[in-house]
Design a protein around this motif. Structure first.
Motif, PDB file in Angstrom:
ATOM      1  N   GLY A   1       0.803  -1.216   0.000  1.00  0.00           N
ATOM      2  CA  GLY A   1       0.000   0.000   0.000  1.00  0.00           C
ATOM      3  C   GLY A   1       0.832   1.259   0.000  1.00  0.00           C
ATOM      4  O   GLY A   1       2.031   1.233   0.310  1.00  0.00           O
ATOM      5  N   PRO A   2       0.227   2.406  -0.332  1.00  0.00           N
ATOM      6  CA  PRO A   2       0.976   3.658  -0.482  1.00  0.00           C
ATOM      7  C   PRO A   2       1.514   4.222   0.831  1.00  0.00           C
ATOM      8  O   PRO A   2       2.561   4.854   0.846  1.00  0.00           O
ATOM      9  CB  PRO A   2      -0.054   4.603  -1.104  1.00  0.00           C
ATOM     10  N   ARG A   3       0.791   3.992   1.941  1.00  0.00           N
ATOM     11  CA  ARG A   3       1.225   4.596   3.208  1.00  0.00           C
ATOM     12  C   ARG A   3       2.539   4.000   3.698  1.00  0.00           C
ATOM     13  O   ARG A   3       3.501   4.727   3.978  1.00  0.00           O
ATOM     14  CB  ARG A   3       0.130   4.425   4.270  1.00  0.00           C
ATOM     15  N   LYS A   4       2.594   2.674   3.811  1.00  0.00           N
ATOM     16  CA  LYS A   4       3.827   2.022   4.268  1.00  0.00           C
ATOM     17  C   LYS A   4       4.978   2.295   3.313  1.00  0.00           C
ATOM     18  O   LYS A   4       6.119   2.516   3.731  1.00  0.00           O
ATOM     19  CB  LYS A   4       3.610   0.513   4.414  1.00  0.00           C
ATOM     20  N   SER A   5       4.677   2.285   2.023  1.00  0.00           N
ATOM     21  CA  SER A   5       5.708   2.517   1.015  1.00  0.00           C
ATOM     22  C   SER A   5       6.280   3.927   1.129  1.00  0.00           C
ATOM     23  O   SER A   5       7.500   4.125   1.088  1.00  0.00           O
ATOM     24  CB  SER A   5       5.124   2.314  -0.389  1.00  0.00           C
ATOM     25  N   ALA A   6       5.395   4.913   1.293  1.00  0.00           N
ATOM     26  CA  ALA A   6       5.845   6.308   1.411  1.00  0.00           C
ATOM     27  C   ALA A   6       6.609   6.533   2.713  1.00  0.00           C
ATOM     28  O   ALA A   6       7.551   7.331   2.759  1.00  0.00           O
ATOM     29  CB  ALA A   6       4.647   7.245   1.324  1.00  0.00           C
ATOM     30  N   MET A   7       6.218   5.816   3.773  1.00  0.00           N
ATOM     31  CA  MET A   7       6.944   5.950   5.050  1.00  0.00           C
ATOM     32  C   MET A   7       8.356   5.374   4.938  1.00  0.00           C
ATOM     33  O   MET A   7       9.312   5.946   5.470  1.00  0.00           O
ATOM     34  CB  MET A   7       6.162   5.261   6.173  1.00  0.00           C
ATOM     35  N   LEU A   8       8.476   4.237   4.241  1.00  0.00           N
ATOM     36  CA  LEU A   8       9.809   3.669   4.022  1.00  0.00           C
ATOM     37  C   LEU A   8      10.644   4.611   3.154  1.00  0.00           C
ATOM     38  O   LEU A   8      11.842   4.801   3.402  1.00  0.00           O
ATOM     39  CB  LEU A   8       9.691   2.293   3.351  1.00  0.00           C
TER      40      LEU A   8
ATOM     41  N   LEU B   1      11.350   4.975  -4.631  1.00  0.00           N
ATOM     42  CA  LEU B   1      10.164   4.475  -3.933  1.00  0.00           C
ATOM     43  C   LEU B   1       9.171   5.600  -3.667  1.00  0.00           C
ATOM     44  O   LEU B   1       7.953   5.433  -3.832  1.00  0.00           O
ATOM     45  CB  LEU B   1      10.583   3.818  -2.609  1.00  0.00           C
ATOM     46  N   GLY B   2       9.678   6.766  -3.266  1.00  0.00           N
ATOM     47  CA  GLY B   2       8.805   7.907  -2.980  1.00  0.00           C
ATOM     48  C   GLY B   2       8.108   8.440  -4.207  1.00  0.00           C
ATOM     49  O   GLY B   2       6.997   8.958  -4.135  1.00  0.00           O
ATOM     50  N   TYR B   3       8.758   8.280  -5.371  1.00  0.00           N
ATOM     51  CA  TYR B   3       8.174   8.780  -6.625  1.00  0.00           C
ATOM     52  C   TYR B   3       6.912   7.994  -6.990  1.00  0.00           C
ATOM     53  O   TYR B   3       5.893   8.570  -7.375  1.00  0.00           O
ATOM     54  CB  TYR B   3       9.206   8.680  -7.752  1.00  0.00           C
TER      55      TYR B   3
ATOM     56  N   LEU C   1      10.141  14.608   7.923  1.00  0.00           N
ATOM     57  CA  LEU C   1       8.895  15.023   8.583  1.00  0.00           C
ATOM     58  C   LEU C   1       7.806  15.362   7.560  1.00  0.00           C
ATOM     59  O   LEU C   1       6.641  14.986   7.736  1.00  0.00           O
ATOM     60  CB  LEU C   1       9.154  16.227   9.492  1.00  0.00           C
ATOM     61  N   VAL C   2       8.183  16.067   6.496  1.00  0.00           N
ATOM     62  CA  VAL C   2       7.202  16.433   5.467  1.00  0.00           C
ATOM     63  C   VAL C   2       6.676  15.182   4.764  1.00  0.00           C
ATOM     64  O   VAL C   2       5.469  15.045   4.525  1.00  0.00           O
ATOM     65  CB  VAL C   2       7.821  17.413   4.435  1.00  0.00           C
ATOM     66  N   MET C   3       7.565  14.248   4.453  1.00  0.00           N
ATOM     67  CA  MET C   3       7.158  13.014   3.781  1.00  0.00           C
ATOM     68  C   MET C   3       6.295  12.130   4.676  1.00  0.00           C
ATOM     69  O   MET C   3       5.322  11.523   4.224  1.00  0.00           O
ATOM     70  CB  MET C   3       8.387  12.236   3.299  1.00  0.00           C
ATOM     71  N   ILE C   4       6.626  12.066   5.957  1.00  0.00           N
ATOM     72  CA  ILE C   4       5.826  11.284   6.920  1.00  0.00           C
ATOM     73  C   ILE C   4       4.432  11.894   7.051  1.00  0.00           C
ATOM     74  O   ILE C   4       3.419  11.178   7.099  1.00  0.00           O
ATOM     75  CB  ILE C   4       6.517  11.216   8.300  1.00  0.00           C
TER      76      ILE C   4
ATOM     77  N   PHE D   1      15.083   8.317   2.334  1.00  0.00           N
ATOM     78  CA  PHE D   1      15.513   9.612   1.796  1.00  0.00           C
ATOM     79  C   PHE D   1      16.009  10.533   2.913  1.00  0.00           C
ATOM     80  O   PHE D   1      17.035  11.202   2.762  1.00  0.00           O
ATOM     81  CB  PHE D   1      14.376  10.277   1.025  1.00  0.00           C
ATOM     82  N   GLY D   2      15.280  10.567   4.040  1.00  0.00           N
ATOM     83  CA  GLY D   2      15.692  11.396   5.170  1.00  0.00           C
ATOM     84  C   GLY D   2      17.047  10.982   5.718  1.00  0.00           C
ATOM     85  O   GLY D   2      17.922  11.823   5.978  1.00  0.00           O
ATOM     86  N   LEU D   3      17.246   9.655   5.864  1.00  0.00           N
ATOM     87  CA  LEU D   3      18.536   9.145   6.347  1.00  0.00           C
ATOM     88  C   LEU D   3      19.647   9.454   5.348  1.00  0.00           C
ATOM     89  O   LEU D   3      20.767   9.796   5.737  1.00  0.00           O
ATOM     90  CB  LEU D   3      18.456   7.634   6.573  1.00  0.00           C
ATOM     91  N   GLY D   4      19.317   9.328   4.060  1.00  0.00           N
ATOM     92  CA  GLY D   4      20.321   9.606   3.035  1.00  0.00           C
ATOM     93  C   GLY D   4      20.801  11.041   3.072  1.00  0.00           C
ATOM     94  O   GLY D   4      22.006  11.315   2.979  1.00  0.00           O
ATOM     95  N   GLN D   5      19.866  11.976   3.237  1.00  0.00           N
ATOM     96  CA  GLN D   5      20.219  13.394   3.265  1.00  0.00           C
ATOM     97  C   GLN D   5      20.927  13.776   4.566  1.00  0.00           C
ATOM     98  O   GLN D   5      21.979  14.425   4.545  1.00  0.00           O
ATOM     99  CB  GLN D   5      18.961  14.243   3.075  1.00  0.00           C
TER     100      GLN D   5
END
Length: 421
Positions: free
Chosen positions: A71-78, A116-118, A177-180, A83-87
């Motif tokens: 589903g989109p929620r779990k995928s977007a959270m991952l 994944l976020g895309y 935070l924005v992505m979550i 992405f957050g950790l990468g930055q």
């Protein structure tokens, strides 16, 4: 089933996710500060961006089935976590002076999170907007294009005031935070959901629902000729756009004598056309159809690439470059809606991921072709003719795809008529 979700908030959530990952396109603002502070070479610094962009397209294909299963929620959270950790991790890499860690954080982790976020919110958006598929996906993908425009000045200002390391920490946490926040609201609509206005229009006969050509799984879709025709069209459109983006400034300076300052201004305007094209072309596709939009892309680009080598007018030269860039952005925003039209929404995310391999491949082919041609001929003029040939080929493929769609629609209509009879 009643739903408490507002589809426009779903769209805003998707935009929030795409704005965050699109910020990675502001990478060039970090190059000189990192080089001057750390003493790393420009090539070594740029390698992280190359890895990230290559992985983004590959990750989109790899994670497609993951999005469908979870589903989109779990995928977007991952995606937010990666992405957050990468930055933020890039800040750690700078702090400990580790080029390898920088490649793993900005390159690998951010690239996986971007891919994944895309794709995470896109298939959900298509389902929430059965009446405006193009507009919905255009809004999200425009956010991706606009991310760098917002991030670049903020990152540059932060680096001047608090340093590179802390800038990466702040931005990494902010993206997370924005992505979550966006991921927490995203959810698919109930089965066969339609907006009330669309139901009323159907009941009154004002709107006729155009059924998707088919409902296929990702494995079934990749076995069809329509998939590979669309893949070819996207690859050529993407390759042409990335080629233009990669050399627009030196090309304009060499061919029509544009000043360095004016070329820099043009590059900034290109970002606006890239983002604006994503929304404008996608919204228009809801009225004239996705096949017609891609035909229009290729007609406009044939005219552009044939005119570019013979014009000496500075304004016309820049205008033609902006047309090509807008078609590049429009290709990405129309793709998810086109997939829904052709293959249905059953596994749209997975099919979208497979087609986004053109993003990675185009990112390699575009700059490679232009650099090789320029190096061998010592001119950008032959580049225009090579890409004219490629675009003409894509134009014919788009005609064949349109004919194939019409043929399939006719067969489908005949079967329905026979069934009624």
């Amino acid at each position: 089933m009643k739903t408490t979700k507002n589809r426009w908030f779903i769209a805003l959530s998707a935009i929030a996710i795409h704005l965050s990952i699109g910020a990675a396109y502001a990478y060039s603002v970090y190059t000189n500060p990192i080089r001057d502070t750390m003493g790393w070479s420009t090539t070594e610094i740029t390698l992280a961006f190359t890895i990230m962009m290559a992985l983004a397209g590959i990750a989109a294909a790899f994670f497609g089935s993951f999005v469908e299963r979870n589903g989109p929620r779990k995928s977007a959270m991952l995606a937010a976590l990666l992405f957050g950790l990468g930055q933020a991790g890039s800040g750690v890499a700078i702090a400990v002076d580790s080029q390898l860690l920088f490649l793993l954080t900005y390159g690998v982790a951010s690239g996986l999170g971007m891919g994944l976020g895309y794709i995470s919110p896109v298939s959900t958006l298509v389902k929430w907007f059965p009446d405006r598929r193009g507009l919905a996906t255009g809004m999200a993908v425009m956010g991706f294009g606009a991310g760098a425009l917002i991030t670049a000045p903020i990152a540059a200002s932060l680096m001047q005031s608090i340093g590179i390391t802390t800038t990466f920490y702040i931005l990494g946490i902010s993206y997370f935070l924005v992505m979550i926040a966006g991921a927490s609201y995203i959810a698919p609509p109930p089965e066969e959901w339609m907006p009330d206005e669309m139901k009323k229009n159907i009941a009154s006969g004002k709107t006729v629902v155009k059924k998707d050509l088919s409902q296929l799984t990702a494995k079934e879709a990749v076995r069809t000729r329509r998939f590979w025709m669309l893949w070819t069209m996207m690859l050529i459109n993407t390759t042409a756009g990335i080629m233009m983006i990669s050399v627009a400034s030196p090309m304009a300076q060499e061919v029509v004598g544009l000043s360095a300052a004016a070329a820099a201004t043009m590059v900034g305007i290109m970002g606006i056309f890239n983002g604006g094209g994503r929304l404008g072309w996608a919204a228009l596709s809801d009225y004239i159809g996705r096949p017609a939009i891609f035909l229009l892309f290729f007609v406009l680009q044939i005219i552009a690439f044939l005119t570019l080598p013979v014009t000496t007018n500075v304004l016309l030269f820049q205008a033609l470059i902006l047309v090509v860039v807008s078609c590049y952005g429009g290709g990405f925003s129309n793709l998810p809606a086109f997939i829904g039209d052709l293959f249905g929404t059953k596994q749209l995310g997975a099919i979208h991921g497979f087609l986004l391999t053109t993003w990675s491949l185009g990112g390699i082919l575009g700059p490679l072709l232009v650099s090789q041609i320029r190096e061998r001929t010592e001119s950008y003029i032959p580049v225009f003719y090579v890409f004219t040939a490629l675009i003409i080929f894509a134009f014919f493929v788009s005609i064949f795809l349109r004919l194939d769609i019409k043929k399939s629609e006719k067969v489908k209509q005949q079967k329905q008529t026979e069934g009624i009879a």
